[in-house]
Write an enzyme that holds these catalytic residues in place. Structure first.
Site, PDB file in Angstrom:
ATOM      1  N   ASN A 137     -33.472 -24.705  -1.585  1.00 42.43           N
ATOM      2  CA  ASN A 137     -34.176 -23.594  -0.974  1.00 42.43           C
ATOM      3  C   ASN A 137     -35.599 -23.410  -1.517  1.00 42.43           C
ATOM      4  O   ASN A 137     -36.234 -22.396  -1.256  1.00 42.43           O
ATOM      5  CB  ASN A 137     -33.372 -22.298  -1.165  1.00 42.43           C
ATOM      6  CG  ASN A 137     -33.523 -21.351   0.016  1.00 42.43           C
ATOM      7  OD1 ASN A 137     -33.772 -21.786   1.132  1.00 42.43           O
ATOM      8  ND2 ASN A 137     -33.367 -20.055  -0.236  1.00 42.43           N
ATOM      9  N   THR A 183     -38.470 -22.154   2.009  1.00 44.19           N
ATOM     10  CA  THR A 183     -37.033 -22.080   2.210  1.00 44.19           C
ATOM     11  C   THR A 183     -36.549 -23.098   3.221  1.00 44.19           C
ATOM     12  O   THR A 183     -37.315 -23.624   4.029  1.00 44.19           O
ATOM     13  CB  THR A 183     -36.642 -20.694   2.744  1.00 44.19           C
ATOM     14  OG1 THR A 183     -37.365 -20.482   3.975  1.00 44.19           O
ATOM     15  CG2 THR A 183     -36.977 -19.597   1.763  1.00 44.19           C
ATOM     16  N   GLU A 186     -28.445 -12.339   2.853  1.00 41.51           N
ATOM     17  CA  GLU A 186     -28.071 -12.346   1.436  1.00 41.51           C
ATOM     18  C   GLU A 186     -27.062 -11.221   1.237  1.00 41.51           C
ATOM     19  O   GLU A 186     -27.396 -10.056   1.451  1.00 41.51           O
ATOM     20  CB  GLU A 186     -29.322 -12.097   0.591  1.00 41.51           C
ATOM     21  CG  GLU A 186     -29.141 -12.243  -0.894  1.00 41.51           C
ATOM     22  CD  GLU A 186     -29.298 -13.672  -1.370  1.00 41.51           C
ATOM     23  OE1 GLU A 186     -28.372 -14.172  -2.025  1.00 41.51           O
ATOM     24  OE2 GLU A 186     -30.361 -14.285  -1.114  1.00 41.51           O
TER      25      GLU A 186
END
Lengths: 315, 305
Positions: free
Chosen positions: A72, A168, A180
């Protein structure tokens, strides 16, 4: 005489991907994607191509965050244009593959939307992560999701910081969205966290289907937390941490942190206070993966973003 | 008249952290303890050990194999070479350092520090329900959320008296200050007991509630792929040591179905949803509770037997 408000006409969002396992030990996304790869009925929507995808399969197999380097953070221009040679780090190879399959990043061939599913050990609840304050499609989608999830809270984190922003996995798409959900330990699947993530995605896909069918979404505002600064742990000369997140700050993601509030507690019992001039709203408090990134928590400030009305552009 | 048991003093104690390299409270506590130089005035001699330094360095549970499963008789006597798994070499090193055969350095009591993602609070794991010293220590630490477990497995316990101190919930790779403080206090209370015991204090007998493992329960899995098909049910998640009755929810399948506990006997669940146990095929363990009577106890005095 009333004038018609501006309506932004945007391209249809035809190609959508759902990424799980960008970090191989964040179990909600891995479990959802594997489930949907086997049976996609739940995620099917009219007129939409939806691809569930495991981004870092080697890390998932080992139930570890990454093999060589954090996927990421790997989607930098340098990595994506690196020549295909032997000895490339696994995640750099993978980034290039993902860019080929779902990008190229920045081009008109790129996927319209990518949802990247993550978990955190921090007490962030359900969080949606945006990378741009001017992406109208994303702002409207996030507004829709928040309303649909109510009274369950969805916080919105905006990382548009020129230095702290990172490349990302989802940034390959035109409209990248991070999901998230925490708190959840690495390698653990908690039912409530799993079901929250599943429900967020359900609403997100509903929004896209409505948008594609021609529904117009009126102007809206979105309360966001904008990333300000990374705060590291106090460390000794060898780089070892010398204090822990203070019990008064632990689990208080999104709550105000004022000057003079306890911030860290040293191993020998001394309190270290927050000395910043302004009130901040910390997040990612005590995320396991961030010890090595020198990040005890991230400070944010509150902001209200506005979005025009949107509808699908007619061809 | 109840019998009073006389036992040798507990002269040397080992405190081990980092048996699993991502269980951080014990690792940081051992690092803090190692910083304090012994000046010879301590009432009890304490050796502090980082059990798995390589795993601690990498912040992983283990490098090649679980160190806490390398203390069986077979593992400790197996021939090792440079190519043996790191933890197999290390367990033999630790056994030589701490075990009863290494006469000059032999420890009388070993305390192994652990964390779990399960909501166990502080629990002490002993390896024998007739281990009066461990049970007296358990009684000494007995606050509302402190519980005891008996295990019958060969974990890190090369010495005659071994206690594992397990504290949760804490994610692996994270140190939570409340958990660190609880562990620090737990170790301190244990040392206080040992000091009092060594100086001749008589500890009243009484009883201790002991949980003995009955069985492990695995996740429901797909018969072909072996992939798990459910998560621990929200009604059971975080309810370690709360009695589980037949018919209570255990798992919530991804399909939406609830799976219930089908046993005939109400049992106490613990280690509910421990991250490291997915690969061992354990979603939770079930235990029976019973009351163990412990005798009054004091030291034999300055004579060591």
């Amino acid at each position: 005489m009333s004038s018609r408000t501006n309506v932004s006409c945007l391209h249809e969002a035809k190609r959508v991907a759902i990424f799980g396992g960008t970090h191989g030990n964040e179990m909600s996304g891995i479990t959802l994607v594997n489930m949907w790869k086997q049976n996609s009925a739940e995620i099917e929507r009219n007129g939409l191509l939806i691809k569930p995808f495991i981004s870092n399969p080697k890390a998932v197999k080992k139930c570890t965050r990454y093999i060589d380097t954090d996927l990421n953070r790997a989607f930098t221009p340098e990595n994506l244009s690196a020549p295909d040679v032997e000895g490339l780090l696994y995640e750099v190879q993978r980034a290039k593959e993902i860019n080929r399959m779902f990008g190229p990043k920045g081009s008109s061939d790129a996927y319209d939307v990518i949802f990247d599913l993550h978990n955190t050990t921090s007490n962030m609840g359900s969080t949606l992560i945006l990378e741009s304050s001017t992406d109208l499609f994303n702002l409207q989608m996030v507004h829709y999701i928040k309303k649909a999830m109510a009274p369950h809270t969805c916080s919105v984190l905006l990382n548009e910081h020129p230095q702290l922003k990172y490349s990302t996995t989802r940034s390959v798409a035109k409209h990248p969205i991070g999901l998230e959900v925490g708190p959840q330990p690495q390698g653990v699947l908690r039912s409530n966290v799993f079901e929250s993530m599943r429900t967020i995605l359900k609403h997100a896909l509903d929004f896209i289907e409505f948008f594609n069918s021609g529904v117009e979404f009126p102007p809206c505002t979105v309360d966001v937390f904008r990333v300000q600064e990374r705060m590291d742990y106090p460390r000794d000369t060898n780089g070892n941490i010398t204090a822990m997140v203070h019990p008064h700050l632990q689990d208080c993601d999104w709550e105000p942190l004022n000057r003079g509030d306890p911030m860290f507690l040293t191993f020998d019992g001394r309190t270290i206070l927050y000395e910043g001039a302004n009130t901040v709203y910390p997040t990612f408090i005590n995320e396991a993966a961030y010890y090595e990134k020198q990040q005890a928590f991230t400070t944010t400030c509150r902001e209200i973003l506005s979005a025009n009305a949107i509808r699908k552009a007619f061809k | 008249e109840e019998p009073v048991v006389a036992m040798p003093t507990v002269s040397r104690v080992a405190v081990c952290g980092g048996t699993h390299g991502n269980e951080l409270a014990g690792i940081y506590l051992v690092r803090e303890m190692l910083k304090k130089r012994a000046d010879g005035t301590e009432p009890v001699s304490v050796v502090t050990v980082m059990s798995n330094p390589r795993a601690a360095q990498l912040c992983v549970r283990y490098v090649e194999t679980d160190l806490n499963r390398c203390f069986t008789r077979a593992a400790l006597s197996a021939p090792v070479s440079e190519t043996s798994p790191y933890e197999m070499i290390r367990s033999q090193e630790l056994n030589a350092l701490l075990g009863p055969k290494a006469s000059a350095q032999a420890v009388d009591l070993l305390c192994d520090l652990h964390n779990t993602t399960a909501n166990t609070g502080l629990c002490l794991i002993t390896y024998s329900d007739r281990d009066w010293i461990c049970l007296h220590i358990c009684k000494h630490l007995q606050f509302p959320y402190m519980l005891d477990i008996c295990y019958a497995k060969a974990y890190l316990c090369p010495t005659s008296v071994s206690i594992s101190m397990e504290i949760g919930p804490q994610p692996h790779g994270v140190v939570r200050s409340v958990i660190f403080s609880a562990m620090q206090e737990g170790v301190q209370l244990m040392m206080d007991w040992i000091c009092q015991f060594n100086s001749g204090t008589l500890f009243e007998g009484g009883w201790v509630d002991v949980y003995t493992m009955v069985k492990n329960i695995d996740y429901p899995r797909d018969s072909e792929t072996h992939v798990i098909t459910a998560a621990v049910h929200p009604n059971l998640q975080d309810r370690d040591f709360c009695l589980l009755h037949p018919g209570d929810p255990m798992f919530l399948c991804f399909s939406g179905e609830t799976l219930r506990y089908r046993g005939k006997e109400a049992l106490y669940p613990f280690f509910i949803n421990e991250g490291a146990y997915y690969e061992k095929g354990v979603a939770l363990s079930l235990a029976r509770k019973r009351r163990v009577q412990i005798p009054s106890q004091h030291t034999l005095g300055l004579l060591d037997y």
